[in-house]
Design a protein around this motif. Structure first.
Motif, short mmCIF file in Angstrom:
data_model
loop_
_atom_site.label_atom_id
_atom_site.label_comp_id
_atom_site.label_asym_id
_atom_site.label_seq_id
_atom_site.Cartn_x
_atom_site.Cartn_y
_atom_site.Cartn_z
N PHE A 81 6.70 -1.81 24.21
CA PHE A 81 6.16 -0.61 23.59
C PHE A 81 5.87 -0.86 22.11
N GLY A 82 5.38 -2.05 21.78
CA GLY A 82 5.07 -2.37 20.38
C GLY A 82 6.33 -2.75 19.63
N ASN A 83 6.96 -1.78 18.99
CA ASN A 83 8.16 -2.07 18.21
C ASN A 83 9.45 -1.89 19.02
N ARG A 84 9.32 -1.65 20.31
CA ARG A 84 10.50 -1.46 21.16
C ARG A 84 10.30 -2.17 22.50
N ILE A 85 11.35 -2.83 22.96
CA ILE A 85 11.36 -3.50 24.26
C ILE A 85 12.41 -2.80 25.12
N LEU A 86 12.03 -2.48 26.35
CA LEU A 86 12.95 -1.84 27.30
C LEU A 86 13.27 -2.87 28.38
N ARG A 87 14.56 -3.20 28.54
CA ARG A 87 14.99 -4.25 29.48
C ARG A 87 15.45 -3.63 30.80
N VAL A 88 14.93 -4.17 31.92
CA VAL A 88 15.21 -3.60 33.24
C VAL A 88 15.74 -4.69 34.18
N GLN A 89 16.84 -4.39 34.84
CA GLN A 89 17.37 -5.25 35.89
C GLN A 89 16.94 -4.66 37.22
N VAL A 90 16.31 -5.47 38.07
CA VAL A 90 15.76 -5.00 39.34
C VAL A 90 16.69 -5.40 40.49
N LYS A 91 17.03 -4.43 41.33
CA LYS A 91 17.88 -4.67 42.50
C LYS A 91 17.22 -4.06 43.72
N LEU A 120 23.05 -5.20 26.93
CA LEU A 120 22.08 -6.16 27.45
C LEU A 120 20.97 -5.52 28.29
N LEU A 121 21.19 -4.29 28.75
CA LEU A 121 20.23 -3.65 29.66
C LEU A 121 19.97 -2.21 29.24
N ASP A 122 18.75 -1.75 29.53
CA ASP A 122 18.40 -0.35 29.27
C ASP A 122 18.29 0.44 30.56
N PHE A 123 17.82 -0.21 31.64
CA PHE A 123 17.60 0.47 32.92
C PHE A 123 17.92 -0.46 34.08
N PHE A 124 18.26 0.16 35.19
CA PHE A 124 18.31 -0.52 36.48
C PHE A 124 17.22 0.09 37.34
N ALA A 125 16.48 -0.76 38.04
CA ALA A 125 15.50 -0.30 39.02
C ALA A 125 16.02 -0.71 40.38
N LYS A 171 11.00 7.86 23.96
CA LYS A 171 10.71 9.08 23.21
C LYS A 171 10.12 8.67 21.86
N PRO A 172 9.13 9.40 21.36
CA PRO A 172 8.54 9.05 20.07
C PRO A 172 9.60 9.04 18.97
N GLU A 173 9.58 7.99 18.15
CA GLU A 173 10.57 7.89 17.07
C GLU A 173 10.20 8.83 15.95
N GLY A 174 11.21 9.37 15.30
CA GLY A 174 10.99 10.23 14.16
C GLY A 174 10.59 11.65 14.52
N ARG A 175 10.42 11.93 15.79
CA ARG A 175 10.03 13.28 16.20
C ARG A 175 11.28 14.13 16.32
N GLN A 176 11.28 15.25 15.64
CA GLN A 176 12.42 16.14 15.64
C GLN A 176 12.14 17.34 16.54
N PRO A 177 13.19 17.94 17.11
CA PRO A 177 12.99 19.15 17.89
C PRO A 177 12.42 20.25 17.00
#
Length: 166
Positions: free
Chosen positions: A48-58, A85-90, A145-151
């Motif tokens: 996602f440009g400045n962010r990487i989301l790491r996924v372990q697939v099972k 080390l991980l952000d999501f499991f698929a 979620k967009p960074e810096g965006r406040q409710p």
């Protein structure tokens, strides 16, 4: 179950499921990164440009009672998964051709090793027996979620700023 039988071992099936996952991500417009070899604790990353989301697939085809049990633990020879080390499991339920996209903190549940949850109920769900159904085909969760965006406090902040400009 025919799809489970065409592989010589779980490693081959795992590679096939990773390829399915990557194809689905690309179809949905994600930018996908695939680490070379098996030295990373994740199988796929989303860029996602400045962010990487790491996924372990099972994957699972192991039917127990009214659902499928999916092992989210690392294999016997691999390094232990940790929330750092991980952000999501698929999890892919092979006979049902269904994905579960579960945030890693949900499965780590306070830092413990991930459990083996029941997925894809085959009959009406009993209370507290299939707590991961909200993650079935939850592709939207993979978008950061967009960074810096406040409710906006129900729009009050937006109205307040427009009143200042007037």
């Amino acid at each position: 179950m025919a799809k489970c039988n065409r592989f010589r071992n779980f490693k081959e099936r795992g590679e096939w499921v990773e390829a399915l996952f990557i194809a689905e991500l690309l179809r949905r417009g994600y930018t996908v990164l695939k680490p070379w070899g098996d030295s990373q604790p994740f199988d796929v990353a989303l860029n996602f440009g400045n962010r990487i989301l790491r996924v372990q697939v099972k994957s699972t085809s192991y039917r127990v009672d009214n659902g499928y049990k999916c092992q989210f633990k690392s294999n016997f020879h691999g390094r232990q998964y940790t929330p750092k080390l991980l952000d999501f499991f698929a999890g892919y339920v092979v006979p049902q051709e269904t994905w579960y996209l579960i945030p890693a903190p949900v499965l780590f549940n306070g830092g413990r090793q991930p459990t083996s949850p029941m997925l894809f109920p085959m009959q009406p769900v009993r209370a507290n027996s299939y707590s991961y159904e909200c993650y079935r085909e939850a592709w939207r969760l993979l978008r950061p979620k967009p960074e810096g965006r406040q409710p906006t406090n129900g729009g009050l902040a937006r109205r307040h700023s427009s009143q200042k400009q007037a």
